[in-house]
Design a protein around this motif. Sequence first.
Motif, PDB file in Angstrom:
ATOM      1  N   ASN A 182     -10.543 -43.976  32.219  1.00  0.00           N
ATOM      2  CA  ASN A 182     -10.284 -42.930  31.588  1.00  0.00           C
ATOM      3  C   ASN A 182      -8.539 -43.108  31.152  1.00  0.00           C
ATOM      4  O   ASN A 182      -8.311 -42.713  30.086  1.00  0.00           O
ATOM      5  CB  ASN A 182     -10.235 -41.685  32.377  1.00  0.00           C
ATOM      6  N   ALA A 183      -7.901 -43.700  32.206  1.00  0.00           N
ATOM      7  CA  ALA A 183      -6.188 -43.900  32.119  1.00  0.00           C
ATOM      8  C   ALA A 183      -6.180 -45.099  30.904  1.00  0.00           C
ATOM      9  O   ALA A 183      -5.458 -44.848  30.032  1.00  0.00           O
ATOM     10  CB  ALA A 183      -5.860 -44.592  33.373  1.00  0.00           C
ATOM     11  N   LEU A 184      -7.219 -46.039  30.752  1.00  0.00           N
ATOM     12  CA  LEU A 184      -6.881 -47.139  29.770  1.00  0.00           C
ATOM     13  C   LEU A 184      -7.419 -46.406  28.448  1.00  0.00           C
ATOM     14  O   LEU A 184      -6.807 -46.760  27.578  1.00  0.00           O
ATOM     15  CB  LEU A 184      -7.907 -48.317  30.305  1.00  0.00           C
ATOM     16  N   LYS A 185      -8.257 -45.707  28.558  1.00  0.00           N
ATOM     17  CA  LYS A 185      -8.994 -45.089  27.282  1.00  0.00           C
ATOM     18  C   LYS A 185      -7.849 -44.184  26.453  1.00  0.00           C
ATOM     19  O   LYS A 185      -7.675 -44.342  25.252  1.00  0.00           O
ATOM     20  CB  LYS A 185      -9.883 -44.137  27.642  1.00  0.00           C
ATOM     21  N   HIS A 186      -6.849 -43.646  27.543  1.00  0.00           N
ATOM     22  CA  HIS A 186      -5.997 -42.593  26.880  1.00  0.00           C
ATOM     23  C   HIS A 186      -4.530 -43.386  26.851  1.00  0.00           C
ATOM     24  O   HIS A 186      -3.349 -42.389  26.669  1.00  0.00           O
ATOM     25  CB  HIS A 186      -5.877 -41.351  27.614  1.00  0.00           C
ATOM     26  N   THR A 187      -4.388 -44.328  27.191  1.00  0.00           N
ATOM     27  CA  THR A 187      -3.023 -45.218  27.151  1.00  0.00           C
ATOM     28  C   THR A 187      -3.053 -46.044  25.975  1.00  0.00           C
ATOM     29  O   THR A 187      -3.946 -47.082  25.735  1.00  0.00           O
ATOM     30  CB  THR A 187      -2.954 -46.029  28.535  1.00  0.00           C
ATOM     31  N   PRO A 188      -1.747 -45.906  25.109  1.00  0.00           N
ATOM     32  CA  PRO A 188      -1.704 -46.625  23.803  1.00  0.00           C
ATOM     33  C   PRO A 188      -1.294 -48.029  24.467  1.00  0.00           C
ATOM     34  O   PRO A 188      -0.973 -48.505  25.599  1.00  0.00           O
ATOM     35  CB  PRO A 188      -0.661 -46.105  23.255  1.00  0.00           C
ATOM     36  N   ASP A 189      -1.383 -48.980  23.459  1.00  0.00           N
ATOM     37  CA  ASP A 189      -1.216 -50.244  23.593  1.00  0.00           C
ATOM     38  C   ASP A 189       0.421 -50.559  23.914  1.00  0.00           C
ATOM     39  O   ASP A 189       1.114 -49.859  23.573  1.00  0.00           O
ATOM     40  CB  ASP A 189      -1.277 -51.117  22.367  1.00  0.00           C
ATOM     41  N   ARG A 190       0.567 -51.453  24.919  1.00  0.00           N
ATOM     42  CA  ARG A 190       1.980 -51.670  25.405  1.00  0.00           C
ATOM     43  C   ARG A 190       2.362 -50.480  26.211  1.00  0.00           C
ATOM     44  O   ARG A 190       3.748 -50.301  26.392  1.00  0.00           O
ATOM     45  CB  ARG A 190       3.143 -51.925  24.292  1.00  0.00           C
TER      46      ARG A 190
END
Length: 211
Positions: A182-190
Amino acid sequence: LENGFQSPASQWKIRIRQPWYKSVAANVSYIMLAIALVFLDAFTFRRQKRQRINEQRLRYYVNIAHEVRSPMVMVINPIEKLLKTHDDPETIHALNTIKRNSERIIRMLNRFLDIRKIDKGQMTLQMKETDLVSLVKNSLGAFAYEAESRKITIDFEHPLEQIICSVDPHHIDSVISNLLMNALKHTPDRGEIDVKLNMSSEYGFIELIVT
């Protein structure tokens, strides 16, 4: 007529009351009971029908899980051979990521195949002494390739090098993986993801924070 004298005639009125089981209240009760039995029978029929449908659906999913599990097991052996024949660090890192995620999928399928035990209340936690720091690091390793490809930085903070506690490692691993996914899903690139493992000796609990 008694001793030449006539006794006066006596009259008695006898009123026979209707038995209680034939009264109006009893008849109303019988009707209500009959209606309740009809509804109960309909409810039981619907519940049994739902149970049959759920059982068929569960059997279908279990069969799919078996079909998926077999090729996933066969994927790991070639990956292990490739790991032995490659020296390039980037290739080894990618293969290790594939291997970890394949093993994770197999563990998830194995837990899914235990769903019948859960349904029957026979599923129990397999508690064992586990190092939570290593467990979190292994979970982070499964997402490292995607994080690197999107230039996402993952920081892991923990107060001790080892935090040993009694847990079910498979279930805890699923919780950690869901949080990281979920964290990766809602974290933008960089972007950046902070993972903190805190413990309180005063209150006797351990918390995992993913932000």
